[in-house]
Design a protein around this motif. Sequence first.
Motif, PDB file in Angstrom:
ATOM      1  N   PRO A  74       0.792  -1.233   0.000  1.00  0.00           N
ATOM      2  CA  PRO A  74       0.000   0.000   0.000  1.00  0.00           C
ATOM      3  C   PRO A  74       0.826   1.285   0.000  1.00  0.00           C
ATOM      4  N   TYR A  75       0.166   2.328  -0.411  1.00  0.00           N
ATOM      5  CA  TYR A  75       0.618   3.692  -0.154  1.00  0.00           C
ATOM      6  C   TYR A  75      -0.195   4.152   1.048  1.00  0.00           C
ATOM      7  N   ALA A  76       0.478   4.718   2.030  1.00  0.00           N
ATOM      8  CA  ALA A  76      -0.203   5.029   3.288  1.00  0.00           C
ATOM      9  C   ALA A  76       0.226   6.389   3.814  1.00  0.00           C
ATOM     10  N   TYR A  77      -0.730   7.108   4.394  1.00  0.00           N
ATOM     11  CA  TYR A  77      -0.404   8.384   5.026  1.00  0.00           C
ATOM     12  C   TYR A  77      -0.625   8.273   6.533  1.00  0.00           C
ATOM     13  N   SER A  78      -0.009   9.167   7.264  1.00  0.00           N
ATOM     14  CA  SER A  78      -0.148   9.170   8.723  1.00  0.00           C
ATOM     15  C   SER A  78      -1.592   9.452   9.107  1.00  0.00           C
ATOM     16  N   SER A  79      -2.087   8.714  10.076  1.00  0.00           N
ATOM     17  CA  SER A  79      -3.496   8.795  10.454  1.00  0.00           C
ATOM     18  C   SER A  79      -3.906  10.172  10.951  1.00  0.00           C
ATOM     19  N   ASP A  80      -2.961  10.898  11.568  1.00  0.00           N
ATOM     20  CA  ASP A  80      -3.321  12.178  12.178  1.00  0.00           C
ATOM     21  C   ASP A  80      -3.223  13.369  11.226  1.00  0.00           C
ATOM     22  N   LEU A  81      -2.969  13.124   9.948  1.00  0.00           N
ATOM     23  CA  LEU A  81      -2.983  14.230   8.993  1.00  0.00           C
ATOM     24  C   LEU A  81      -4.404  14.767   8.850  1.00  0.00           C
ATOM     25  N   PRO A  82      -4.566  16.046   8.535  1.00  0.00           N
ATOM     26  CA  PRO A  82      -5.914  16.589   8.298  1.00  0.00           C
ATOM     27  C   PRO A  82      -6.612  15.824   7.180  1.00  0.00           C
ATOM     28  N   GLU A  83      -7.896  15.631   7.324  1.00  0.00           N
ATOM     29  CA  GLU A  83      -8.647  14.868   6.329  1.00  0.00           C
ATOM     30  C   GLU A  83      -8.540  15.492   4.944  1.00  0.00           C
ATOM     31  N   ALA A  84      -8.507  16.805   4.874  1.00  0.00           N
ATOM     32  CA  ALA A  84      -8.410  17.470   3.570  1.00  0.00           C
ATOM     33  C   ALA A  84      -7.065  17.186   2.905  1.00  0.00           C
ATOM     34  N   LEU A  85      -6.005  17.103   3.696  1.00  0.00           N
ATOM     35  CA  LEU A  85      -4.690  16.772   3.139  1.00  0.00           C
ATOM     36  C   LEU A  85      -4.665  15.323   2.676  1.00  0.00           C
ATOM     37  N   LYS A  86      -5.232  14.413   3.468  1.00  0.00           N
ATOM     38  CA  LYS A  86      -5.318  13.020   3.044  1.00  0.00           C
ATOM     39  C   LYS A  86      -6.065  12.907   1.715  1.00  0.00           C
ATOM     40  N   ALA A  87      -7.181  13.624   1.625  1.00  0.00           N
ATOM     41  CA  ALA A  87      -7.986  13.569   0.403  1.00  0.00           C
ATOM     42  C   ALA A  87      -7.216  14.123  -0.791  1.00  0.00           C
ATOM     43  N   ALA A  88      -6.461  15.194  -0.570  1.00  0.00           N
ATOM     44  CA  ALA A  88      -5.682  15.789  -1.653  1.00  0.00           C
ATOM     45  C   ALA A  88      -4.584  14.846  -2.136  1.00  0.00           C
TER      46      ALA A  88
END
Length: 312
Positions: A244-258
């Motif tokens: 997988p490609y994975a982002y840190s869970s605590d990033l802002p939802e808008a940043l995750k979506a971007a």
Amino acid sequence: MIDRRHLLAGVAVLAVLASPAAAQDWKAKYSEINFAVVPAENASGVTERWTPFANYLSKELGIKVNLRIANDYAAVIEGQRSGNIQLASYGSASFARARLTGVNTDAFANDINADGSTGYYSVLFVKAASPYKNVDQLKGKNLGLVDPNSTSGNNVPRFELDKMGISDPDAYFGKVVFAGSHENALLALSQGTVDVAANQWTSDDDSTLAQMLTKGMLKNADGSAMKRDDFRVIHKSAQIINGPYAYSSDLPEALKAAIAKAFFEAPAKDKAAFDRLSDGQKKGFHPATTKDWDATVELIKFVDRLRKKKAS
């Protein structure tokens, strides 16, 4: 094939992106992020492969995306744990290990292969000129693995060997060595340092072996370039889900979506950068969720139990 759960995940991404204010909020906190990649090949090769894509992400997100080439798989895990890494390209096993050790990380995508599938295999390679046709003939010979946290280069091979009745590879083989990367494992095989090497394989055109042959990295004793038929697969695992490609869970939802949006649009928006990642052997990114790797977590637990049994 994208099921309803993955389709809903994509809809959620679009919903979050609908708020321009949310984007400004996260950009105030995150003027740059670090993107870590596991060392499937040598550091210069990884840099050349991933830099165009990191530049594409920087353009799409409107912030600096710093590419970080990890020394080993564990470095990616620890980087996300410490908060120094916000985005990572994982192998399936290293992502499972991250989850098992409490790293707050969320999967959002994995690769789509040329045939539309989203998996690959762990294989055992020998040189075609060798007499070895199966694992039974390799007792006392040298086995080359990749990294303790590699899926196809360590964990799945140990699982497969256990099914063959080889629960302790260190006792069965003359020597078991970790090469550090998929490339190094195949170099060790080509140079005779090991007699059999574990590696990843999707198809004859999509594997570390194919990439190395294209670059002329594997040589015969006389210095001539090795070819695909100089190697033989003596064992192939069941299909493994692409890492997988994975982002840190605590990033802002808008940043995750971007981030997710930038990944999914990459094949259309920057085909050259996207194709460079796999020498043109992937079709795109498949929406994913962390639960898609639950089976891999169970595999890692099984391998851990084997190790504990051996230690006792």
